[in-house]
Scaffold this motif. Structure first.
Motif, PDB file in Angstrom:
ATOM      1  N   PHE A  57       0.753  -1.146   0.076  1.00 35.24           N
ATOM      2  CA  PHE A  57      -0.034  -0.128  -0.014  1.00 35.24           C
ATOM      3  C   PHE A  57       0.854   1.163  -0.063  1.00 35.24           C
ATOM      4  CE2 PHE A  57      -2.973  -2.862   2.705  1.00 35.24           C
ATOM      5  CZ  PHE A  57      -3.423  -3.097   1.401  1.00 35.24           C
ATOM      6  N   LEU A  58       2.092   1.192   0.379  1.00 31.49           N
ATOM      7  CA  LEU A  58       2.972   2.472   0.481  1.00 31.49           C
ATOM      8  C   LEU A  58       4.270   1.750  -0.363  1.00 31.49           C
ATOM      9  CD1 LEU A  58       3.372   3.680   4.114  1.00 31.49           C
ATOM     10  CD2 LEU A  58       2.534   4.952   1.793  1.00 31.49           C
ATOM     11  N   ARG A  59       5.073   2.846  -0.933  1.00 30.82           N
ATOM     12  CA  ARG A  59       6.204   2.440  -1.658  1.00 30.82           C
ATOM     13  C   ARG A  59       7.360   2.893  -0.619  1.00 30.82           C
ATOM     14  NH1 ARG A  59       7.652   2.135  -7.222  1.00 30.82           N
ATOM     15  NH2 ARG A  59       5.438   2.126  -7.838  1.00 30.82           N
ATOM     16  N   ALA A  60       8.336   2.136  -0.307  1.00 30.44           N
ATOM     17  CA  ALA A  60       9.412   2.359   0.337  1.00 30.44           C
ATOM     18  C   ALA A  60      10.583   3.137  -0.753  1.00 30.44           C
ATOM     19  CB  ALA A  60      10.169   1.054   0.573  1.00 30.44           C
ATOM     20  N   ASP A  61      11.330   3.863   0.285  1.00 30.48           N
ATOM     21  CA  ASP A  61      12.347   4.866  -0.582  1.00 30.48           C
ATOM     22  C   ASP A  61      13.451   3.766  -0.783  1.00 30.48           C
ATOM     23  OD1 ASP A  61      10.727   7.000   0.222  1.00 30.48           O
ATOM     24  OD2 ASP A  61      11.835   7.411   2.010  1.00 30.48           O
ATOM     25  N   ALA A  62      13.809   2.953  -0.145  1.00 31.61           N
ATOM     26  CA  ALA A  62      14.957   1.808  -0.436  1.00 31.61           C
ATOM     27  C   ALA A  62      14.632   0.750   0.505  1.00 31.61           C
ATOM     28  CB  ALA A  62      16.301   2.623  -0.063  1.00 31.61           C
ATOM     29  N   GLY A  63      15.330  -0.281  -0.038  1.00 29.89           N
ATOM     30  CA  GLY A  63      15.382  -1.723   0.763  1.00 29.89           C
ATOM     31  C   GLY A  63      14.418  -2.561  -0.253  1.00 29.89           C
ATOM     32  N   THR A  64      14.540  -3.791   0.168  1.00 29.36           N
ATOM     33  CA  THR A  64      13.936  -4.842  -0.217  1.00 29.36           C
ATOM     34  C   THR A  64      12.865  -5.682   0.557  1.00 29.36           C
ATOM     35  OG1 THR A  64      15.350  -6.370   0.213  1.00 29.36           O
ATOM     36  CG2 THR A  64      15.780  -5.329  -1.771  1.00 29.36           C
ATOM     37  N   VAL A  65      11.749  -6.153   0.240  1.00 31.75           N
ATOM     38  CA  VAL A  65      10.930  -6.985   0.829  1.00 31.75           C
ATOM     39  C   VAL A  65      10.631  -8.271   0.171  1.00 31.75           C
ATOM     40  CG1 VAL A  65       8.563  -7.564   1.751  1.00 31.75           C
ATOM     41  CG2 VAL A  65       9.565  -5.152   2.056  1.00 31.75           C
ATOM     42  N   ALA A  66      10.882  -9.485   0.528  1.00 34.40           N
ATOM     43  CA  ALA A  66      10.901 -10.847  -0.202  1.00 34.40           C
ATOM     44  C   ALA A  66      10.014 -11.723   0.677  1.00 34.40           C
ATOM     45  CB  ALA A  66      12.161 -11.288  -0.575  1.00 34.40           C
ATOM     46  N   VAL A  67       9.231 -12.542   0.046  1.00 36.88           N
ATOM     47  CA  VAL A  67       8.578 -13.608   0.853  1.00 36.88           C
ATOM     48  C   VAL A  67       8.809 -15.094  -0.046  1.00 36.88           C
ATOM     49  CG1 VAL A  67       6.408 -14.751   1.360  1.00 36.88           C
ATOM     50  CG2 VAL A  67       6.728 -12.183   1.500  1.00 36.88           C
ATOM     51  N   GLY A  68       9.324 -16.009   0.750  1.00 31.71           N
ATOM     52  CA  GLY A  68       9.719 -17.289  -0.202  1.00 31.71           C
ATOM     53  C   GLY A  68      10.593 -17.090  -1.360  1.00 31.71           C
ATOM     54  N   GLY A  69      11.792 -16.074  -1.140  1.00 30.77           N
ATOM     55  CA  GLY A  69      12.644 -15.838  -2.167  1.00 30.77           C
ATOM     56  C   GLY A  69      12.077 -14.979  -3.361  1.00 30.77           C
ATOM     57  N   ARG A  70      10.806 -14.628  -3.516  1.00 29.03           N
ATOM     58  CA  ARG A  70      10.155 -13.831  -4.415  1.00 29.03           C
ATOM     59  C   ARG A  70      10.216 -12.388  -3.921  1.00 29.03           C
ATOM     60  NH1 ARG A  70       4.159 -13.238  -4.771  1.00 29.03           N
ATOM     61  NH2 ARG A  70       3.480 -12.560  -6.645  1.00 29.03           N
ATOM     62  N   THR A  71      10.743 -11.524  -4.656  1.00 29.74           N
ATOM     63  CA  THR A  71      10.771 -10.038  -4.258  1.00 29.74           C
ATOM     64  C   THR A  71       9.744  -9.302  -4.522  1.00 29.74           C
ATOM     65  OG1 THR A  71      13.060  -9.955  -4.881  1.00 29.74           O
ATOM     66  CG2 THR A  71      12.145  -8.090  -4.743  1.00 29.74           C
ATOM     67  N   LEU A  72       8.983  -8.731  -3.422  1.00 29.79           N
ATOM     68  CA  LEU A  72       7.683  -7.845  -3.882  1.00 29.79           C
ATOM     69  C   LEU A  72       8.377  -6.508  -3.949  1.00 29.79           C
ATOM     70  CD1 LEU A  72       5.718  -9.523  -0.795  1.00 29.79           C
ATOM     71  CD2 LEU A  72       6.142 -10.448  -3.103  1.00 29.79           C
ATOM     72  N   THR A  73       9.100  -6.058  -3.383  1.00 30.07           N
ATOM     73  CA  THR A  73       9.468  -4.593  -3.134  1.00 30.07           C
ATOM     74  C   THR A  73      10.872  -4.582  -3.333  1.00 30.07           C
ATOM     75  OG1 THR A  73       7.720  -3.660  -1.847  1.00 30.07           O
ATOM     76  CG2 THR A  73       9.715  -2.469  -1.780  1.00 30.07           C
ATOM     77  N   GLY A  74      11.848  -3.790  -4.219  1.00 33.38           N
ATOM     78  CA  GLY A  74      12.974  -3.845  -4.404  1.00 33.38           C
ATOM     79  C   GLY A  74      13.416  -2.830  -5.395  1.00 33.38           C
ATOM     80  N   PRO A  75      14.762  -2.668  -5.845  1.00 37.37           N
ATOM     81  CA  PRO A  75      15.167  -1.499  -6.697  1.00 37.37           C
ATOM     82  C   PRO A  75      14.442  -2.064  -8.308  1.00 37.37           C
ATOM     83  CG  PRO A  75      16.989  -2.720  -5.513  1.00 37.37           C
ATOM     84  CD  PRO A  75      15.876  -3.149  -5.141  1.00 37.37           C
ATOM     85  N   GLY A  76      13.426  -1.243  -8.468  1.00 33.06           N
ATOM     86  CA  GLY A  76      12.588  -1.460  -9.955  1.00 33.06           C
ATOM     87  C   GLY A  76      11.685  -2.455  -9.790  1.00 33.06           C
ATOM     88  N   VAL A  77      11.299  -2.856  -8.542  1.00 35.09           N
ATOM     89  CA  VAL A  77      10.380  -3.858  -8.369  1.00 35.09           C
ATOM     90  C   VAL A  77       9.244  -3.449  -7.440  1.00 35.09           C
ATOM     91  CG1 VAL A  77       9.463  -6.114  -7.653  1.00 35.09           C
ATOM     92  CG2 VAL A  77      11.988  -5.779  -8.583  1.00 35.09           C
ATOM     93  N   GLN A  78       8.066  -3.244  -7.757  1.00 36.13           N
ATOM     94  CA  GLN A  78       6.767  -2.986  -6.940  1.00 36.13           C
ATOM     95  C   GLN A  78       5.594  -3.554  -7.499  1.00 36.13           C
ATOM     96  OE1 GLN A  78       7.122  -1.205  -4.082  1.00 36.13           O
ATOM     97  NE2 GLN A  78       5.032  -0.785  -3.685  1.00 36.13           N
ATOM     98  N   LEU A  79       5.586  -4.985  -6.644  1.00 39.19           N
ATOM     99  CA  LEU A  79       4.443  -5.482  -7.134  1.00 39.19           C
ATOM    100  C   LEU A  79       3.175  -5.068  -6.251  1.00 39.19           C
ATOM    101  CD1 LEU A  79       5.026  -9.346  -6.629  1.00 39.19           C
ATOM    102  CD2 LEU A  79       5.270  -8.055  -8.621  1.00 39.19           C
ATOM    103  N   PRO A  80       2.083  -5.018  -7.235  1.00 32.20           N
ATOM    104  CA  PRO A  80       0.502  -4.297  -6.576  1.00 32.20           C
ATOM    105  C   PRO A  80       0.309  -5.244  -5.539  1.00 32.20           C
ATOM    106  CG  PRO A  80       0.410  -5.304  -8.826  1.00 32.20           C
ATOM    107  CD  PRO A  80       2.005  -5.731  -8.664  1.00 32.20           C
ATOM    108  N   PRO A  81      -0.703  -4.768  -4.442  1.00 32.11           N
ATOM    109  CA  PRO A  81      -1.097  -5.657  -3.297  1.00 32.11           C
ATOM    110  C   PRO A  81      -1.605  -6.890  -3.792  1.00 32.11           C
ATOM    111  CG  PRO A  81      -1.596  -3.348  -2.966  1.00 32.11           C
ATOM    112  CD  PRO A  81      -1.004  -3.409  -4.393  1.00 32.11           C
ATOM    113  N   GLU A  82      -2.321  -6.778  -4.903  1.00 32.28           N
ATOM    114  CA  GLU A  82      -3.069  -8.118  -5.194  1.00 32.28           C
ATOM    115  C   GLU A  82      -2.211  -9.182  -5.736  1.00 32.28           C
ATOM    116  OE1 GLU A  82      -3.646  -4.991  -8.618  1.00 32.28           O
ATOM    117  OE2 GLU A  82      -3.560  -4.843  -6.638  1.00 32.28           O
TER     118      GLU A  82
END
Length: 352
Positions: A57-82
């Motif tokens: 729901f919010l975009r980070a300024d920097a850093g990564t979020v991954a679940v099960g090795g799948r990047t959800l948020t990161g440099p150039g990656v911003q998966l939508p919530p759904e």
């Protein structure tokens, strides 16, 4: 995919609302697959911002979020919530008022046929202890039942991660413990990885496998509930997670005992070299005893707070600026104005 591959890994997450308002300052947090982690901290520390970034729901300024090795948020990656495979249990259930309980639970089961949706809905209602409630409307449910249905709705699509945002806030304290235990059991049964945001220390300690204590946008300590309570990283964590007794102490070089105004105190891990600092104990580590007991320090009772199952006896001790609180179970041996003595049990942490 095995449930236990659903590890949540957050690395160096930062978020500011302008140059003067940093909220997250490089958060690192790893939650093993299938574990329930509580993010605990005072209001304004960044807990909700962290949750909203993980949810998408919010975009980070920097850093990564991954679940099960799948990047959800990161440099150039911003998966939508759904697209994140994340279930969310909001603060007050937030069920769709115009849909039946069954249709609320089935809401996220979009790719399934009708038979599969019905089977999964019944399975989830059974899991949260509300079998047979499918035809009811949300307004016919109690607050605790609404929270259980919100959990069933979040778990139905088999998410990799479940986010719980202060989900027991609106419940009265008599209900809270029961709903908490049911939620924990349901999460365990599905093997989902979960992140619970709370400001309630008791809730974090009693519910979670891991407790991440957040202070001013950073994780001050992340450990098992027992370790966070018994071996706090610093006096602030100690005071925030439960009641703490802070004593001035001195340690001689090579010693594993601190000298304090309440006598010698054994340390869990001796500091390097000699030093003066703060010795952190819990009130249940102090015991009242007779004034003549060897190793005990005399004091005067200044106050008693009786809670039924136990009581807190406040004792003034020579050499201490503030009196100390001693937790006492059973009948009270002393009252205000009486002399007593204190001795320390167990090990303390030392912070130089």
């Amino acid at each position: 995919m095995n449930d236990h591959d659903n590890e949540l890994r957050i690395e160096q997450l930062t978020k500011s609302y302008g140059p003067e308002a940093p909220v997250l300052r490089g958060v690192d947090l790893t939650v093993p697959g299938g574990a329930l982690a509580a993010v605990l901290g005072p209001s304004g520390c960044g807990k909700t911002t962290l949750l909203r970034i993980v949810a998408g729901f919010l975009r980070a300024d920097a850093g990564t979020v991954a679940v099960g090795g799948r990047t959800l948020t990161g440099p150039g990656v911003q998966l939508p919530p759904e697209s994140r495979l994340i279930g969310i249990v909001p603060q007050e259930g937030a069920l769709f008022p115009h849909l039946s309980v069954a249709r609320n639970v089935a809401f996220g089961l979009t790719g399934s046929d009708r038979g599969e949706r019905r089977r999964r809905t019944e399975e989830m209602l059974d899991l949260v202890g509300l079998t047979g409630y499918g035809d009811r409307m949300p307004h016919e449910l109690s607050g605790g039942q609404q929270q259980r249905i919100a959990l069933a709705r979040a778990l139905a699509p088999r998410p990799a991660l479940v986010l719980l945002d202060e989900p027991f806030n609106a419940l009265d304290s008599a209900l809270r413990a029961g709903v908490r235990a049911d939620v924990r059991a349901a999460l365990r049964a599905t093997g989902a990885t979960a992140l619970l945001v709370t400001h309630d220390q008791q809730e974090a300690l009693s519910t979670a496998d891991l407790v991440a204590v957040v202070r001013q946008g950073r994780i001050a300590q992340c450990d098992t509930p027992q370790k966070v309570y018994r071996r706090p990283a610093d006096p602030w964590v100690a005071g925030f997670v439960g009641d703490a007794v802070l004593l001035p102490g001195t340690v001689r070089s090579g010693s594993s005992t601190a000298s304090t105004p309440v006598g010698p105190v054994a340390l869990a891990s001796p500091p390097h070299g000699r030093g003066t600092g703060t010795v952190v104990l819990r009130p249940e580590q102090l015991q009242l005893t007779d004034a003549g007991t060897a190793g005990a320090v005399r004091g005067m009772v200044t106050d008693v707070c009786f809670y039924g199952h136990d009581a807190t006896v406040t004792v003034a001790v020579q050499g201490l600026e503030a009196p100390v609180d001693v937790r006492v179970a059973g009948p009270l041996p002393v009252g205000p104005g009486q002399e007593t003595a204190i001795r320390v049990t167990g090990e303390a942490t030392f912070h130089g």
